[in-house]
Every structure is written in structure tokens, then in C-alpha cells.
Design a protein around this motif. Structure first.
Motif, PDB file in Angstrom:
ATOM      1  N   LEU A 193       5.283  85.669  34.443  1.00  0.00           N
ATOM      2  CA  LEU A 193       3.885  85.247  34.448  1.00  0.00           C
ATOM      3  C   LEU A 193       3.617  84.311  33.278  1.00  0.00           C
ATOM      4  O   LEU A 193       4.135  84.509  32.167  1.00  0.00           O
ATOM      5  CB  LEU A 193       2.996  86.480  34.344  1.00  0.00           C
ATOM      6  CG  LEU A 193       1.541  86.367  34.814  1.00  0.00           C
ATOM      7  CD1 LEU A 193       1.471  86.074  36.302  1.00  0.00           C
ATOM      8  CD2 LEU A 193       0.778  87.653  34.500  1.00  0.00           C
ATOM      9  N   HIS A 194       2.815  83.277  33.502  1.00  0.00           N
ATOM     10  CA  HIS A 194       2.422  82.376  32.422  1.00  0.00           C
ATOM     11  C   HIS A 194       1.681  83.165  31.346  1.00  0.00           C
ATOM     12  O   HIS A 194       0.971  84.135  31.636  1.00  0.00           O
ATOM     13  CB  HIS A 194       1.517  81.272  32.976  1.00  0.00           C
ATOM     14  CG  HIS A 194       1.342  80.102  32.067  1.00  0.00           C
ATOM     15  ND1 HIS A 194       0.484  80.131  30.985  1.00  0.00           N
ATOM     16  CD2 HIS A 194       1.910  78.868  32.062  1.00  0.00           C
ATOM     17  CE1 HIS A 194       0.520  78.968  30.363  1.00  0.00           C
ATOM     18  NE2 HIS A 194       1.386  78.177  30.992  1.00  0.00           N
ATOM     19  N   GLU A 343      13.331  78.733  26.914  1.00  0.00           N
ATOM     20  CA  GLU A 343      12.325  79.509  27.644  1.00  0.00           C
ATOM     21  C   GLU A 343      12.290  79.070  29.103  1.00  0.00           C
ATOM     22  O   GLU A 343      12.796  78.003  29.474  1.00  0.00           O
ATOM     23  CB  GLU A 343      10.917  79.299  27.041  1.00  0.00           C
ATOM     24  CG  GLU A 343      10.852  79.327  25.541  1.00  0.00           C
ATOM     25  CD  GLU A 343      11.126  80.684  24.951  1.00  0.00           C
ATOM     26  OE1 GLU A 343      11.006  81.678  25.687  1.00  0.00           O
ATOM     27  OE2 GLU A 343      11.467  80.758  23.756  1.00  0.00           O
ATOM     28  N   GLN A 344      11.631  79.873  29.924  1.00  0.00           N
ATOM     29  CA  GLN A 344      11.360  79.486  31.302  1.00  0.00           C
ATOM     30  C   GLN A 344      10.068  78.672  31.328  1.00  0.00           C
ATOM     31  O   GLN A 344       9.035  79.133  30.829  1.00  0.00           O
ATOM     32  CB  GLN A 344      11.212  80.726  32.177  1.00  0.00           C
ATOM     33  CG  GLN A 344      12.472  81.565  32.283  1.00  0.00           C
ATOM     34  CD  GLN A 344      12.265  82.814  33.101  1.00  0.00           C
ATOM     35  OE1 GLN A 344      11.210  83.027  33.692  1.00  0.00           O
ATOM     36  NE2 GLN A 344      13.285  83.671  33.144  1.00  0.00           N
ATOM     37  N   ARG A 360      17.074  69.878  31.560  1.00  0.00           N
ATOM     38  CA  ARG A 360      18.271  69.902  32.397  1.00  0.00           C
ATOM     39  C   ARG A 360      18.697  71.364  32.562  1.00  0.00           C
ATOM     40  O   ARG A 360      18.935  72.056  31.564  1.00  0.00           O
ATOM     41  CB  ARG A 360      19.388  69.085  31.760  1.00  0.00           C
ATOM     42  CG  ARG A 360      20.624  68.921  32.651  1.00  0.00           C
ATOM     43  CD  ARG A 360      21.635  67.999  31.997  1.00  0.00           C
ATOM     44  NE  ARG A 360      21.123  66.648  31.862  1.00  0.00           N
ATOM     45  CZ  ARG A 360      21.115  65.734  32.828  1.00  0.00           C
ATOM     46  NH1 ARG A 360      21.584  66.044  34.020  1.00  0.00           N
ATOM     47  NH2 ARG A 360      20.654  64.523  32.609  1.00  0.00           N
ATOM     48  N   PRO A 361      18.798  71.855  33.801  1.00  0.00           N
ATOM     49  CA  PRO A 361      19.202  73.252  34.011  1.00  0.00           C
ATOM     50  C   PRO A 361      20.595  73.515  33.439  1.00  0.00           C
ATOM     51  O   PRO A 361      21.508  72.711  33.584  1.00  0.00           O
ATOM     52  CB  PRO A 361      19.203  73.388  35.535  1.00  0.00           C
ATOM     53  CG  PRO A 361      18.307  72.298  36.026  1.00  0.00           C
ATOM     54  CD  PRO A 361      18.487  71.160  35.071  1.00  0.00           C
ATOM     55  N   THR A 362      20.739  74.648  32.767  1.00  0.00           N
ATOM     56  CA  THR A 362      22.024  75.059  32.205  1.00  0.00           C
ATOM     57  C   THR A 362      22.251  76.537  32.481  1.00  0.00           C
ATOM     58  O   THR A 362      21.295  77.304  32.683  1.00  0.00           O
ATOM     59  CB  THR A 362      22.082  74.814  30.688  1.00  0.00           C
ATOM     60  OG1 THR A 362      21.008  75.525  30.050  1.00  0.00           O
ATOM     61  CG2 THR A 362      21.970  73.330  30.355  1.00  0.00           C
ATOM     62  N   TRP A 363      23.520  76.938  32.452  1.00  0.00           N
ATOM     63  CA  TRP A 363      23.849  78.330  32.743  1.00  0.00           C
ATOM     64  C   TRP A 363      23.321  79.287  31.684  1.00  0.00           C
ATOM     65  O   TRP A 363      23.106  80.470  31.948  1.00  0.00           O
ATOM     66  CB  TRP A 363      25.372  78.494  32.851  1.00  0.00           C
ATOM     67  CG  TRP A 363      26.088  78.244  31.556  1.00  0.00           C
ATOM     68  CD1 TRP A 363      26.597  77.056  31.104  1.00  0.00           C
ATOM     69  CD2 TRP A 363      26.351  79.203  30.524  1.00  0.00           C
ATOM     70  NE1 TRP A 363      27.155  77.196  29.855  1.00  0.00           N
ATOM     71  CE2 TRP A 363      27.025  78.512  29.470  1.00  0.00           C
ATOM     72  CE3 TRP A 363      26.090  80.557  30.370  1.00  0.00           C
ATOM     73  CZ2 TRP A 363      27.434  79.141  28.299  1.00  0.00           C
ATOM     74  CZ3 TRP A 363      26.495  81.185  29.206  1.00  0.00           C
ATOM     75  CH2 TRP A 363      27.163  80.481  28.181  1.00  0.00           C
ATOM     76  N   CYS A 378      20.760  71.188  27.602  1.00  0.00           N
ATOM     77  CA  CYS A 378      19.471  71.333  28.296  1.00  0.00           C
ATOM     78  C   CYS A 378      18.518  70.187  27.973  1.00  0.00           C
ATOM     79  O   CYS A 378      17.538  69.959  28.701  1.00  0.00           O
ATOM     80  CB  CYS A 378      18.823  72.670  27.947  1.00  0.00           C
ATOM     81  SG  CYS A 378      18.497  72.897  26.175  1.00  0.00           S
ATOM     82  N   LEU A 379      18.771  69.467  26.872  1.00  0.00           N
ATOM     83  CA  LEU A 379      17.943  68.319  26.496  1.00  0.00           C
ATOM     84  C   LEU A 379      18.742  67.014  26.553  1.00  0.00           C
ATOM     85  O   LEU A 379      18.452  66.060  25.837  1.00  0.00           O
ATOM     86  CB  LEU A 379      17.354  68.515  25.097  1.00  0.00           C
ATOM     87  CG  LEU A 379      16.244  69.561  25.004  1.00  0.00           C
ATOM     88  CD1 LEU A 379      15.743  69.695  23.570  1.00  0.00           C
ATOM     89  CD2 LEU A 379      15.086  69.216  25.931  1.00  0.00           C
ATOM     90  N   ASP A 380      19.719  66.979  27.449  1.00  0.00           N
ATOM     91  CA  ASP A 380      20.478  65.744  27.670  1.00  0.00           C
ATOM     92  C   ASP A 380      19.674  64.864  28.630  1.00  0.00           C
ATOM     93  O   ASP A 380      19.971  64.756  29.819  1.00  0.00           O
ATOM     94  CB  ASP A 380      21.851  66.091  28.243  1.00  0.00           C
ATOM     95  CG  ASP A 380      22.754  64.868  28.386  1.00  0.00           C
ATOM     96  OD1 ASP A 380      22.383  63.798  27.843  1.00  0.00           O
ATOM     97  OD2 ASP A 380      23.790  64.977  29.060  1.00  0.00           O
ATOM     98  N   ILE A 381      18.636  64.260  28.089  1.00  0.00           N
ATOM     99  CA  ILE A 381      17.672  63.478  28.864  1.00  0.00           C
ATOM    100  C   ILE A 381      17.717  62.027  28.387  1.00  0.00           C
ATOM    101  O   ILE A 381      17.753  61.763  27.183  1.00  0.00           O
ATOM    102  CB  ILE A 381      16.236  64.031  28.685  1.00  0.00           C
ATOM    103  CG1 ILE A 381      16.202  65.543  28.965  1.00  0.00           C
ATOM    104  CG2 ILE A 381      15.255  63.280  29.573  1.00  0.00           C
ATOM    105  CD1 ILE A 381      16.533  65.935  30.366  1.00  0.00           C
ATOM    106  N   ALA A 382      17.687  61.087  29.325  1.00  0.00           N
ATOM    107  CA  ALA A 382      17.725  59.667  28.978  1.00  0.00           C
ATOM    108  C   ALA A 382      16.371  59.234  28.417  1.00  0.00           C
ATOM    109  O   ALA A 382      15.339  59.438  29.062  1.00  0.00           O
ATOM    110  CB  ALA A 382      18.061  58.830  30.208  1.00  0.00           C
ATOM    111  N   PRO A 383      16.336  58.632  27.231  1.00  0.00           N
ATOM    112  CA  PRO A 383      15.066  58.170  26.656  1.00  0.00           C
ATOM    113  C   PRO A 383      14.308  57.211  27.576  1.00  0.00           C
ATOM    114  O   PRO A 383      13.076  57.230  27.602  1.00  0.00           O
ATOM    115  CB  PRO A 383      15.492  57.485  25.353  1.00  0.00           C
ATOM    116  CG  PRO A 383      16.763  58.173  24.971  1.00  0.00           C
ATOM    117  CD  PRO A 383      17.449  58.463  26.265  1.00  0.00           C
ATOM    118  N   ARG A 384      15.025  56.396  28.321  1.00  0.00           N
ATOM    119  CA  ARG A 384      14.347  55.475  29.235  1.00  0.00           C
ATOM    120  C   ARG A 384      13.470  56.242  30.229  1.00  0.00           C
ATOM    121  O   ARG A 384      12.345  55.831  30.519  1.00  0.00           O
ATOM    122  CB  ARG A 384      15.372  54.623  29.987  1.00  0.00           C
ATOM    123  CG  ARG A 384      14.735  53.693  31.038  1.00  0.00           C
ATOM    124  CD  ARG A 384      15.789  53.011  31.877  1.00  0.00           C
ATOM    125  NE  ARG A 384      16.583  52.088  31.094  1.00  0.00           N
ATOM    126  CZ  ARG A 384      16.224  50.836  30.836  1.00  0.00           C
ATOM    127  NH1 ARG A 384      15.069  50.365  31.313  1.00  0.00           N
ATOM    128  NH2 ARG A 384      17.004  50.066  30.116  1.00  0.00           N
TER     129      ARG A 384
END
Length: 399
Positions: A193-194, A343-344, A360-363, A378-384
Motif C-alpha cells: 500500500l502507498h 523501494e517498490q 531498471r528492474p533488477t533481481w 537499477c539506475l542504469d538510465i540514459a541521461p538523454r
């Protein structure tokens, strides 16, 4: 183990079949009837009598956690203020959370304390300090106290303090039962629950109706004026992006290089960029600014109301899963969020403003860790991608 009454409460409806008190229901209709009539709950949930909230004159709400957690307590504070309009409503909070109090119109005063049961074993508890807390709560002469917690926390240590301080109505929610330390105890709902809905679930069990689930903060005019002076002095004139690279622990923080890359792209799109944070976050802010020539650094120059004013005036904000994220959500600022796997998202994600959430989903998620033992996949996100989303959120506000 505490004594727990094994007999059903005396006010159980008398028209139930004799064996319905002992046997589980078999059909869905029977299950619904059992839920309606309270069967299957822990007997301790029946312990407290109804609270006359309108008669409460001094009310303490406890949320001893981070800044964002107190912001998410806003809907619960709003509901309690409506239910107890005569009451002086004080907030017991840790220093980071107490700093939000000037933005919450429901709060009349604060009781600032960092309780030992929230410090994850990083210090040795000082019994004298806990006894001083009991004395401070006793001085407040509270008629009632409501303890708000996340799904990983327990209200029972706080309940013991409230009990020793003589607070007659002590309400909270948990998975485990702790006897009479809480006079009004509710079993926890589902972990997913939120956090806003979790607090309102407790209040619903206490007979306090919700007054909406949206976050809302009120920025003082004086804070707006101080922030405007800082921005003007730094040459920020038009629309700007607020970039907040900090978070309470390193596992929740995207890389400074990523924030710098996004900042460069926003600058190239014609926006001013203000990179802000607390005084402790100055090295982080400086690193981002160094990687984004033309960005303005504002580390340690704004208190929390001033930071809220900065976020409120921004065309868009870029943050981690942090207090800054919740400030932007409560103030209606469009928001791009780098949400780590600690966190979820469903428990904490923004729901009031327009948002683009990146993760990014991770195990290993949710890990709840303070530091990442891996490579922060989990934070392997492209800045673009982040910058493009932030510019789309502007909805025509970009210069």
C-alpha cells in the motif's frame, strides 16, 4: 507473552449461528459477512472505545522519519485537523522531518526528536535521552496521539513513551501485537500500500474520514522572497529547472555525471538550471555544476521552506527518490524521477503531479540498502531519456 482474550468481544452480534464463532466461513458470501462482523481479526483490534475527535484539545501526531515521509503524512494531518478542529496539533518528528512543519498548515507546533529505534543500530541508545522524551511528551498534556509508521517500522517503542507520559489515547498500526501500550491498535494492511493510503487506513479504523489523498504544502511568502533574491542574485530570470541530486543515502542517488548530462541538455534547450541541496550535499552539487557549465549551484543557501519555494517556481524538477521528489509532488511541479531499486515504487511514487519515473528492474530489488554492493544497475538510465522526458513535461513552458 501477553495475555490475549480468547473469547469473542461481548458486542459480537447475537444473531450469528452458534458455531460461526469457531468455524471458518466456506463461501464468498459467508466470508464477506465474517469480515463485516469482525471475525478473523486479532481480538486486540476491539480494545479501544470510539474516540470523540471533536472533543480533543491537544493532539500529537508522530512521524519520526525523513523529510519525504512527513510530506506524505500531509493527507493524514489534513484529515485529523478536520476531525479535531479545536485541537492544538503538534508533530513529533526527527530533525529532517520537523523542517517541513512550516509548510504544513495543519501543524501548530513540533516536538523534535531522533529516537533510538529509528537509527538502525548506528549509535548506542541513551536511556536518559529517552526519559527526557517522556518528560517532554508529558509536558504537552496530550489527549490523544496517533503514531504513523511505514510497513517496516513498529509503533510500539513510541507507544511505550506515550504510555509512560500518560497520553490516554494512543493509536497505531503494526503487523505484531504489543498489548495495551496502544489503546487503539489496527493490524497492518498489505505491505504494498502507498504510504499515504497506509496512514489513511489507520485513520479510517479510528473513525477519521479522509479529506483527499493528494499531497499539498503551503510555501510561506517570506520563503518565496528569500529564494527569489537568491535566484536573482545568480542571474536566473526566466523559466528554470530544479535539479536535486541528493538523497538520504547513496543507494538512492543517481550518478552526478548523469545529473550533469541532463543539466547540460536542459541548458541547451534554453532553460536555466539550478542545482540545489543541503549544506552536507555541497560536494555533490558542486560536482554536478562543474559538469554543466552555466548551471547555478545552490547548496546550503536555502532552508527547507526556501527549497520548497525553489521547487514550486520551477518549470520542471529532476530528482532521485528523495524528499525533493515529494516536495515537487506536493507543489504540483512536473517531475522526472530517478527511482532506485531500494523501494517498490507503488509505496512511495508521486501521484499528485505529472511525473516520468525511471528505474531498471533488477533481481535484488527492493533491497532497502543504504549503499549498493553492486554497480547500481537499477539506475542504469540514459541521461538523454531523462532530459527528453523532462522537456516533454514542460508542456510548452520551455524558453
Amino acid at each position: 507473552m501477553p495475555d490475549v482474550p480468547l473469547d469473542p468481544p461481548r458486542d459480537l452480534p447475537r444473531d450469528l449461528p452458534r458455531d460461526a464463532r469457531a468455524l471458518p466461513p466456506h463461501g464468498e458470501g459467508d466470508r464477506a459477512l465474517a469480515r463485516e462482523r469482525g471475525l478473523g481479526r486479532h481480538p486486540g483490534e476491539w480494545a479501544g472505545p470510539p474516540v470523540d475527535w471533536a472533543a480533543v484539545e491537544r493532539l500529537l501526531v508522530v512521524r519520526t522519519d525523513n523529510l519525504g515521509d512527513v510530506v506524505m503524512a500531509g493527507p493524514a494531518l489534513r484529515a485529523l485537523r478536520a476531525a479535531a478542529p479545536r485541537a492544538r496539533l503538534d508533530l513529533m518528528a526527527a530533525p529532517a522531518g520537523a523542517a517541513v512543519a512550516p509548510l504544513l498548515p495543519e501543524v501548530d507546533g513540533t516536538l523534535e526528536h531522533s529516537p533510538s529505534w529509528q537509527l538502525a543500530g548506528r549509535v548506542s541508545p541513551d536511556p536518559a535521552e529517552e526519559l527526557r522524551l517522556v518528560a517532554r511528551v508529558r509536558e504537552g498534556a496530550y489527549d490523544a496521539a496517533v503514531v504513523l509508521t511505514s510497513f517496516t517500522q513498529s509503533p510500539w517503542p513510541t507507544a511505550f513513551v506515550l504510555h509512560l507520559a500518560g497520553v490516554p489515547v494512543r493509536a497505531g498500526m503494526s503487523k505484531e501485537f504489543g498489548g495495551a501500550l496502544l489503546t487503539h491498535w489496527a493490524a497492518s494492511p498489505d505491505d504494498g500500500l502507498h504510504q499515504v493510503d497506509r496512514a489513511l487506513h489507520l485513520l479510517d479504523r479510528l473513525g477519521v474520514p479522509a479529506q483527499g489523498t493528494h499531497l499539498a504544502l503551503t510555501v510561506p511568502d517570506a520563503a518565496r522572497e528569500r529564494t527569489a533574491a537568491v535566484l536573482s542574485g545568480a542571474g536566473v530570470r526566466g523559466g528554470y529547472a530544479a535539479v536535486l541530486p541528493g538523497a538520504s543515502c547513496s543507494s538512492r542517488r543517481w550518478s552526478p555525471a548523469g545529473f550533469a548530462d541532463v543539466s547540460r541538455r536542459l541548458l541547451a534547450a534554453g532553460l536555466d538550471v539550478v542545482v540545489a541541496g543541503s549544506a552536507k550535499e555541497a560536494p555533490l552539487v558542486d560536482e554536478v555544476v562543474a559538469g554543466a557549465p552555466g548551471a547555478v549551484g545552490a547548496a546550503g543557501v536555502l532552508d527547507v521552506p526556501g527549497l520548497a519555494a525553489l521547487v514550486e517556481g520551477a518549470a520542471v524538477a529532476v530528482t532521485n527518490n528523495s524528499g525533493g521528489m515529494h516536495l515537487a509532488d506536493a507543489l504540483g511541479t512536473p517531475l522526472a524521477v530517478l527511482f532506485a531499486g531500494t523501494e517498490q515504487p507503488g509505496q512511495f511514487e508521486p501521484r499528485t503531479t505529472r511525473v516520468a519515473l525511471f528505474r531498471r528492474p533488477t533481481w535484488c530489488s527492493p533491497c532497502r540498502a543504504f549503499t549498493c554492493p553492486f554497480r547500481h544497475e537499477c539506475l542504469d538510465i540514459a541521461p538523454r531519456d531523462v532530459a527528453d522526458a523532462a522537456l516533454r513535461l514542460l508542456d510548452g513552458k520551455a524558453a
